[in-house]
Design an enzyme around this catalytic site. Sequence first.
Site, PDB file in Angstrom:
ATOM      1  N   GLY A  18       0.779  -1.232   0.000  1.00  0.00           N
ATOM      2  CA  GLY A  18       0.000   0.000   0.000  1.00  0.00           C
ATOM      3  C   GLY A  18       0.810   1.280   0.000  1.00  0.00           C
ATOM      4  O   GLY A  18       0.275   2.345   0.307  1.00  0.00           O
ATOM      5  N   ARG A  71     -12.956 -16.635 -12.302  1.00  0.00           N
ATOM      6  CA  ARG A  71     -12.347 -15.312 -12.212  1.00  0.00           C
ATOM      7  C   ARG A  71     -13.331 -14.219 -12.627  1.00  0.00           C
ATOM      8  O   ARG A  71     -13.444 -13.177 -11.969  1.00  0.00           O
ATOM      9  CB  ARG A  71     -11.117 -15.275 -13.127  1.00  0.00           C
ATOM     10  N   MET A  96      -2.768  -6.997  -7.668  1.00  0.00           N
ATOM     11  CA  MET A  96      -1.993  -8.071  -8.290  1.00  0.00           C
ATOM     12  C   MET A  96      -2.866  -9.127  -8.964  1.00  0.00           C
ATOM     13  O   MET A  96      -2.607 -10.319  -8.859  1.00  0.00           O
ATOM     14  CB  MET A  96      -1.075  -8.718  -7.242  1.00  0.00           C
ATOM     15  N   ARG A  97      -3.889  -8.677  -9.652  1.00  0.00           N
ATOM     16  CA  ARG A  97      -4.729  -9.611 -10.403  1.00  0.00           C
ATOM     17  C   ARG A  97      -4.976  -9.074 -11.798  1.00  0.00           C
ATOM     18  O   ARG A  97      -5.075  -7.863 -11.987  1.00  0.00           O
ATOM     19  CB  ARG A  97      -6.090  -9.786  -9.718  1.00  0.00           C
ATOM     20  N   LEU A  99      -7.497  -8.433 -14.675  1.00  0.00           N
ATOM     21  CA  LEU A  99      -8.946  -8.198 -14.689  1.00  0.00           C
ATOM     22  C   LEU A  99      -9.546  -8.582 -16.036  1.00  0.00           C
ATOM     23  O   LEU A  99      -8.917  -8.411 -17.087  1.00  0.00           O
ATOM     24  CB  LEU A  99      -9.224  -6.727 -14.378  1.00  0.00           C
ATOM     25  N   ASN A 113      -3.079   2.256 -14.113  1.00  0.00           N
ATOM     26  CA  ASN A 113      -2.277   1.290 -13.359  1.00  0.00           C
ATOM     27  C   ASN A 113      -0.842   1.785 -13.290  1.00  0.00           C
ATOM     28  O   ASN A 113      -0.366   2.450 -14.219  1.00  0.00           O
ATOM     29  CB  ASN A 113      -2.287  -0.069 -14.067  1.00  0.00           C
ATOM     30  N   HIS A 115       3.061   0.425 -13.073  1.00  0.00           N
ATOM     31  CA  HIS A 115       3.841  -0.781 -13.315  1.00  0.00           C
ATOM     32  C   HIS A 115       5.323  -0.444 -13.141  1.00  0.00           C
ATOM     33  O   HIS A 115       5.793   0.563 -13.675  1.00  0.00           O
ATOM     34  CB  HIS A 115       3.577  -1.299 -14.743  1.00  0.00           C
ATOM     35  N   SER A 142       6.116   3.088 -14.983  1.00  0.00           N
ATOM     36  CA  SER A 142       5.184   3.616 -15.987  1.00  0.00           C
ATOM     37  C   SER A 142       3.789   3.664 -15.387  1.00  0.00           C
ATOM     38  O   SER A 142       3.387   2.752 -14.657  1.00  0.00           O
ATOM     39  CB  SER A 142       5.128   2.695 -17.215  1.00  0.00           C
ATOM     40  N   THR A 147      -6.087  -1.649 -20.146  1.00  0.00           N
ATOM     41  CA  THR A 147      -6.892  -2.306 -21.174  1.00  0.00           C
ATOM     42  C   THR A 147      -6.871  -3.806 -20.884  1.00  0.00           C
ATOM     43  O   THR A 147      -6.227  -4.244 -19.922  1.00  0.00           O
ATOM     44  CB  THR A 147      -6.319  -2.050 -22.585  1.00  0.00           C
ATOM     45  N   GLU A 149      -5.287  -5.987 -22.319  1.00  0.00           N
ATOM     46  CA  GLU A 149      -3.949  -6.563 -22.504  1.00  0.00           C
ATOM     47  C   GLU A 149      -3.101  -6.274 -21.267  1.00  0.00           C
ATOM     48  O   GLU A 149      -2.940  -5.107 -20.876  1.00  0.00           O
ATOM     49  CB  GLU A 149      -3.308  -5.914 -23.735  1.00  0.00           C
ATOM     50  N   ASP A 151      -0.639  -5.091 -18.764  1.00  0.00           N
ATOM     51  CA  ASP A 151       0.404  -4.053 -18.793  1.00  0.00           C
ATOM     52  C   ASP A 151       0.597  -3.498 -20.205  1.00  0.00           C
ATOM     53  O   ASP A 151       1.707  -3.089 -20.573  1.00  0.00           O
ATOM     54  CB  ASP A 151       1.744  -4.589 -18.254  1.00  0.00           C
ATOM     55  N   GLU A 180       7.921   5.793  -8.147  1.00  0.00           N
ATOM     56  CA  GLU A 180       6.486   5.484  -8.265  1.00  0.00           C
ATOM     57  C   GLU A 180       5.662   6.425  -7.396  1.00  0.00           C
ATOM     58  O   GLU A 180       4.593   6.887  -7.795  1.00  0.00           O
ATOM     59  CB  GLU A 180       6.213   4.038  -7.842  1.00  0.00           C
TER      60      GLU A 180
HETATM   61  C1  GRF Z   1       4.509  -1.426  -6.982  1.00  0.00           C
HETATM   62  O1  GRF Z   1       5.823  -1.674  -7.354  1.00  0.00           O
HETATM   63  C2  GRF Z   1       3.638  -1.299  -8.206  1.00  0.00           C
HETATM   64  O2  GRF Z   1       4.288  -0.698  -9.277  1.00  0.00           O
HETATM   65  C3  GRF Z   1       3.318  -2.740  -8.534  1.00  0.00           C
HETATM   66  O3  GRF Z   1       3.133  -3.334  -7.283  1.00  0.00           O
HETATM   67  C4  GRF Z   1       3.884  -2.636  -6.297  1.00  0.00           C
HETATM   68  C5  GRF Z   1       2.915  -2.227  -5.225  1.00  0.00           C
HETATM   69  O4  GRF Z   1       3.573  -1.655  -4.118  1.00  0.00           O
HETATM   70  N1  GRF Z   1       2.205  -2.823  -9.432  1.00  0.00           N
HETATM   71  P1  GRF Z   1       2.723  -0.950  -3.000  1.00  0.00           P
HETATM   72  O5  GRF Z   1       1.681  -1.957  -2.515  1.00  0.00           O
HETATM   73  O6  GRF Z   1       2.070   0.265  -3.587  1.00  0.00           O
HETATM   74  O7  GRF Z   1       3.679  -0.597  -1.914  1.00  0.00           O
END
Ligand code: GRF
Length: 225
Positions: A18, A71, A96-97, A99, A113, A115, A142, A147, A149, A151, A180
């Site tokens: 988080g 799913r 982490m899924r 969709l 999102n 990434h 990024s 979408t 697809e 990432d 990030e």
């Molecule tokens: C981050 O590196 C994000 O880019 C990826 O998952 C990680 C999540 O980290 N999709 P956090 O839960 O925001 O600390």
Amino acid sequence: MADSGSGPAIAVLASGRGSNLQALIDAQRAGQMPGRIVLVAGDRAEAPALRAAETAGIPTLALAPAGYAERSHFDAELFARIAACAPDLIVLAGFMRVLSPAVLEPWAGRILNIHPSLLPRHRGLATHRKVLAAGDHEHGASVHFVTAELDGGPVLAQARIPVPAGITAEALGERVLEQEHRLLPACVALLASGRVRLQGEIILLDGVPLPAPLQLGPADTPGPA
Ligand code: GRF
């Protein structure tokens, strides 16, 4: 009050630690990001992200995928519950899924999102290890429109860092994560303020098509490459 800001209502989806969610909460509170986070939803009830939301006074939803035979059923229920909170935008901050296309379609242009790689390089998991294995000299993060697809949606903006010789994947990941935390709120701010919108596969900034992803420099607003 977590939702006292003006601007669009935002739902955040998160599965884990988080820290990106916390960056959004902090940016919103600091007046750097318009909008109100009206819901934090996740697929793991024990996720620290949900605790961070509770601490910030934001409503949470934890939905366990194990209770669904398919799913697509889980996705449909999750997105129905999200829609009930009437968000204008959705942000995937470490969700982490993958969709299903059916739930994403109504949100086209309204779901972002983050990434941890310089897309289109290194989609999927373990990006920091992949960067080291590939011998890349540059890495980063990024933010892209989501979408069907994985990432693969149009990239709004990136933050780049050099890859020092001998660095471990863990240390590299920490450096990317710092970026990030700057990049995601800045991108959500661009979308929430209405400066950015998606037209088909084309991202418009102030009504002008972006020829390439914006780049986050020392300033907190991403600019042209
Ligand atoms: C981050 O590196 C994000 O880019 C990826 O998952 C990680 C999540 O980290 N999709 P956090 O839960 O925001 O600390």
